[in-house]
Write a protein that holds these residues in place. Structure first.
Motif, PDB file in Angstrom:
ATOM      1  N   ARG A 191      42.974  27.693  43.500  1.00  0.00           N
ATOM      2  CA  ARG A 191      41.878  28.484  42.938  1.00  0.00           C
ATOM      3  C   ARG A 191      41.118  29.227  44.031  1.00  0.00           C
ATOM      4  O   ARG A 191      40.864  28.687  45.105  1.00  0.00           O
ATOM      5  N   ASN A 215      38.564  31.562  37.641  1.00  0.00           N
ATOM      6  CA  ASN A 215      39.570  31.800  38.676  1.00  0.00           C
ATOM      7  C   ASN A 215      40.194  33.172  38.436  1.00  0.00           C
ATOM      8  O   ASN A 215      39.944  33.811  37.409  1.00  0.00           O
ATOM      9  N   ASP A 216      40.966  33.654  39.393  1.00  0.00           N
ATOM     10  CA  ASP A 216      41.658  34.917  39.153  1.00  0.00           C
ATOM     11  C   ASP A 216      42.694  34.716  38.041  1.00  0.00           C
ATOM     12  O   ASP A 216      43.137  33.601  37.767  1.00  0.00           O
ATOM     13  N   LYS A 217      43.034  35.789  37.377  1.00  0.00           N
ATOM     14  CA  LYS A 217      43.935  35.798  36.213  1.00  0.00           C
ATOM     15  C   LYS A 217      43.325  35.059  35.024  1.00  0.00           C
ATOM     16  O   LYS A 217      44.047  34.697  34.084  1.00  0.00           O
ATOM     17  N   GLU A 218      42.016  34.839  35.073  1.00  0.00           N
ATOM     18  CA  GLU A 218      41.302  34.208  33.971  1.00  0.00           C
ATOM     19  C   GLU A 218      40.142  35.097  33.546  1.00  0.00           C
ATOM     20  O   GLU A 218      39.688  35.961  34.307  1.00  0.00           O
ATOM     21  N   SER A 219      39.655  34.848  32.343  1.00  0.00           N
ATOM     22  CA  SER A 219      38.456  35.535  31.870  1.00  0.00           C
ATOM     23  C   SER A 219      37.614  34.543  31.083  1.00  0.00           C
ATOM     24  O   SER A 219      38.102  33.523  30.600  1.00  0.00           O
ATOM     25  N   LEU A 251      45.299  45.612  41.075  1.00  0.00           N
ATOM     26  CA  LEU A 251      44.620  44.671  40.185  1.00  0.00           C
ATOM     27  C   LEU A 251      43.531  45.356  39.365  1.00  0.00           C
ATOM     28  O   LEU A 251      43.278  44.986  38.218  1.00  0.00           O
ATOM     29  N   PHE A 262      36.120  38.859  34.323  1.00  0.00           N
ATOM     30  CA  PHE A 262      37.494  38.705  34.791  1.00  0.00           C
ATOM     31  C   PHE A 262      37.453  38.409  36.288  1.00  0.00           C
ATOM     32  O   PHE A 262      36.792  39.125  37.050  1.00  0.00           O
TER      33      PHE A 262
END
Length: 288
Positions: free
Chosen positions: A171, A142-146, A201, A155
């Motif tokens: 999500r 998901n965004d803000k995840e890696s 971003l 990312f």
């Protein structure tokens, strides 16, 4: 009379030979990248092969034949996915067939039984139904995840196609990926419009190579849209991309763009760029 299809610079067994040679000669200070058509790219770095959003079949042409929205091909297929038996990771940025194609992914996974598959977590059920895989098989993001897979760190970056759409859990259904490996950061946008905040971003990643769509947003096509050439150049320049390569053109007659418009805009703005031919390779190395 049907016009002749665009022929790849390299294709089939010849392309496969190039990829194998690159993989057998691993380098840490550079990587090879090939454009495989539409939004599909293959990256080889340090002996690992990453395949981004491949569409290597005629499934959409078959599906929409004899409808009011025919997907007439402009270009030959670059390579049969069953030839690509050297792939370590494959991605799907969203659920549209030119980014999530069972006729590409199933043969690819058959010849690469250990391949890892990166998707937006929001799309897990749809993805697994389409390619008929176990629900636990894809690696969701998901965004803000890696997530780290082999030497690559992925990312999640939201994409607006045409909106930033989320599932009930918040999500993203449409995503781009920044991929970090060694000293490199590559941004593959998936399909997205230029939206407020996308540049912010991306700036912290110090993008070396941006892979951006240029086919634009034309409602009469009756498909979700993308950035156009001018917007892609603006974004690349705004985030300080060392190089930008356009994608999402020359696949279907009803949904394409002229890459020369992109090249003209990039030259005018002083943005380093490369318009690849189908099946063409470049070796990317940081400037000293």
């Amino acid at each position: 009379m049907r016009e002749e299809l665009i022929r790849p610079l390299s294709s089939g067994a010849s392309l496969k030979k190039q990829i194998d040679a690159s993989k057998s000669n691993p380098q840490e200070d550079s990587f090879d990248i090939w454009w495989l058509g539409q939004s599909g790219f293959l990256i080889q770095w340090n002996g690992y092969c990453l395949l981004l959003d491949p569409y290597l079949s005629d499934s959409l042409t078959v599906k929409y034949a004899n409808t009011d929205k025919p997907h007439v091909r402009l270009s030959e297929r670059v390579i049969d996915p069953s030839l690509l038996n050297n792939i370590d990771i494959v991605t799907s940025s969203h659920n549209h067939t030119d980014h999530l194609d069972a006729d590409t992914l199933n043969p690819l996974m058959k010849v690469n039984p250990q391949i890892r598959f990166i998707i937006p977590e929001a799309n897990r059920e749809f993805v697994c139904d389409r390619i008929r895989c176990d629900r636990g098989y894809p690696i969701g993001l998901n965004d803000k995840e890696s997530v780290v897979v082999h030497p690559f760190t992925f990312f999640g970056i939201p994409s607006a196609h045409n909106e930033i759409e989320r599932d009930p859990e918040g999500r993203c259904k449409f995503m781009g990926f920044v991929v970090r490996f060694g000293s490199f950061n590559v941004y593959h946008s998936g399909d997205t419009l230029l939206y407020e905040g996308l540049d912010s971003l991306l700036k912290p990643f110090k993008i070396d190579l941006a892979l951006l769509p240029i086919n634009g947003n034309v409602p009469s096509r009756r498909v979700a849209g993308n950035m156009n050439a001018e917007e892609a150049v603006w974004l690349a320049k705004e985030i300080g991309a060392a190089l930008v390569i356009p994608h999402h053109y020359n696949m279907f007659a009803f949904n394409t763009a002229d890459p020369e418009l992109f090249a003209t805009a990039a030259k005018r703005e002083g943005q380093p760029h490369k318009v690849l031919q189908l099946g063409e390779n470049i070796t990317f190395k940081k400037a000293l």
